[in-house]
Motif scaffolding. Structure first.
Motif, PDB file in Angstrom:
ATOM      1  N   VAL A  11       0.848  -1.196   0.000  1.00  0.00           N
ATOM      2  CA  VAL A  11       0.000   0.000   0.000  1.00  0.00           C
ATOM      3  C   VAL A  11       0.884   1.247   0.000  1.00  0.00           C
ATOM      4  O   VAL A  11       1.788   1.393   0.821  1.00  0.00           O
ATOM      5  CB  VAL A  11      -0.922   0.016   1.228  1.00  0.00           C
ATOM      6  CG1 VAL A  11      -1.726   1.315   1.281  1.00  0.00           C
ATOM      7  CG2 VAL A  11      -1.869  -1.176   1.201  1.00  0.00           C
ATOM      8  N   GLY A  33       1.344  -0.154   4.824  1.00  0.00           N
ATOM      9  CA  GLY A  33       1.733  -0.995   3.691  1.00  0.00           C
ATOM     10  C   GLY A  33       2.918  -1.882   4.005  1.00  0.00           C
ATOM     11  O   GLY A  33       2.956  -3.051   3.606  1.00  0.00           O
ATOM     12  N   GLU A 224      -7.354  -5.015   2.618  1.00  0.00           N
ATOM     13  CA  GLU A 224      -6.413  -4.171   1.882  1.00  0.00           C
ATOM     14  C   GLU A 224      -7.059  -3.485   0.682  1.00  0.00           C
ATOM     15  O   GLU A 224      -6.417  -2.737  -0.025  1.00  0.00           O
ATOM     16  CB  GLU A 224      -5.213  -5.000   1.402  1.00  0.00           C
ATOM     17  CG  GLU A 224      -4.301  -5.448   2.534  1.00  0.00           C
ATOM     18  CD  GLU A 224      -3.775  -4.284   3.345  1.00  0.00           C
ATOM     19  OE1 GLU A 224      -3.413  -3.259   2.757  1.00  0.00           O
ATOM     20  OE2 GLU A 224      -3.740  -4.393   4.571  1.00  0.00           O
TER      21      GLU A 224
END
Length: 234
Positions: A11, A33, A224
């Protein structure tokens, strides 16, 4: 027996901002992330890789560095063929705003005809990425044949054939294009595939046709992304 693991970068700041990062400099992984990526990499079905190749963009360099600390890779290299699409004038723009562009419908429904203003076409990006995968697979097969010759010379070696693995760290659309090619899907249908940031996908090239054995695997599951497998153009 070549196997390819496709790892999407974790991410990024662009993912959380909802912008199309493209090749803009300075787009890095977020703290979230990094943590999610580390959790996911622990789920990999393999630890030794002949090659770890990655896009030269920062978020993929960071992802590859984290992966290299988790796996055992014989070589690590940045390759331009795995770089993100050049979105041209769309780079850095809000995904919400881009949805109102006339070209957006072509990108979603007829990807093979889409060229980003001042940038690259999706077909060109798919061609370079798929070509790199084929080169890597051919190289793994050559390594395998070399191993077989060495075993044939050794009467004491009773091991079976060796499976060679490579990891490619890249971006969402690039990975989707590689998956579509492996499945024999038209590029126009590649938007039906979704891979989450920080996820890995496994394609087995040991047989006459590629076999997709896992796709968009993350330790976090659906958290996510807002849709199964993650988001779209990011």
């Amino acid at each position: 027996m070549p196997v390819i693991v496709l790892l999407r970068h974790g991410v990024s700041t662009a993912n959380t901002a909802g912008t199309l990062a493209g090749r803009a400099p300075g787009v890095s992984l977020t703290e979230q992330g990094v943590g999610a990526l580390e959790d996911t990499l622990r789920m990999l079905p393999q630890r030794h890789f002949s090659h770890l190749l990655h896009s030269p963009l920062l978020r993929c360099e960071q992802t590859a560095r984290i992966a290299a600390s988790t796996i055992d890779a014989d070589s690590v290299e940045a390759v331009d063929d795995l770089i993100e699409l050049d979105y041209g004038e769309w780079t850095g723009r809000s995904l919400k705003d881009l949805g109102s562009e006339e070209l957006w419908k072509t990108v979603v429904e007829e990807a093979s005809k889409a060229r980003f203003p001042g940038g690259e076409s999706i077909a060109e990006a798919a061609e370079r990425a798929v070509s790199r995968v084929r080169t890597v697979v051919d190289g793994l097969r050559a390594d395998e044949h070399s191993d077989e010759e060495q075993r044939a010379r050794s009467e004491d070696d009773r091991e079976g054939s060796v499976t060679r693995w490579a990891m490619l760290v890249s971006h969402g659309d690039i990975i989707k294009a590689i998956i579509a090619d492996a499945l024999g899907m038209p590029l126009d249908d590649f938007q039906r595939i979704s891979v989450a940031p920080g996820s890995f996908t496994v394609i087995d090239f040991s047989g006459p046709r590629p076999i997709l054995t896992a796709m968009s695997v993350t330790a976090a599951g659906l958290s996510e992304g807002s849709a199964p497998g993650g988001g779209g153009l990011k």
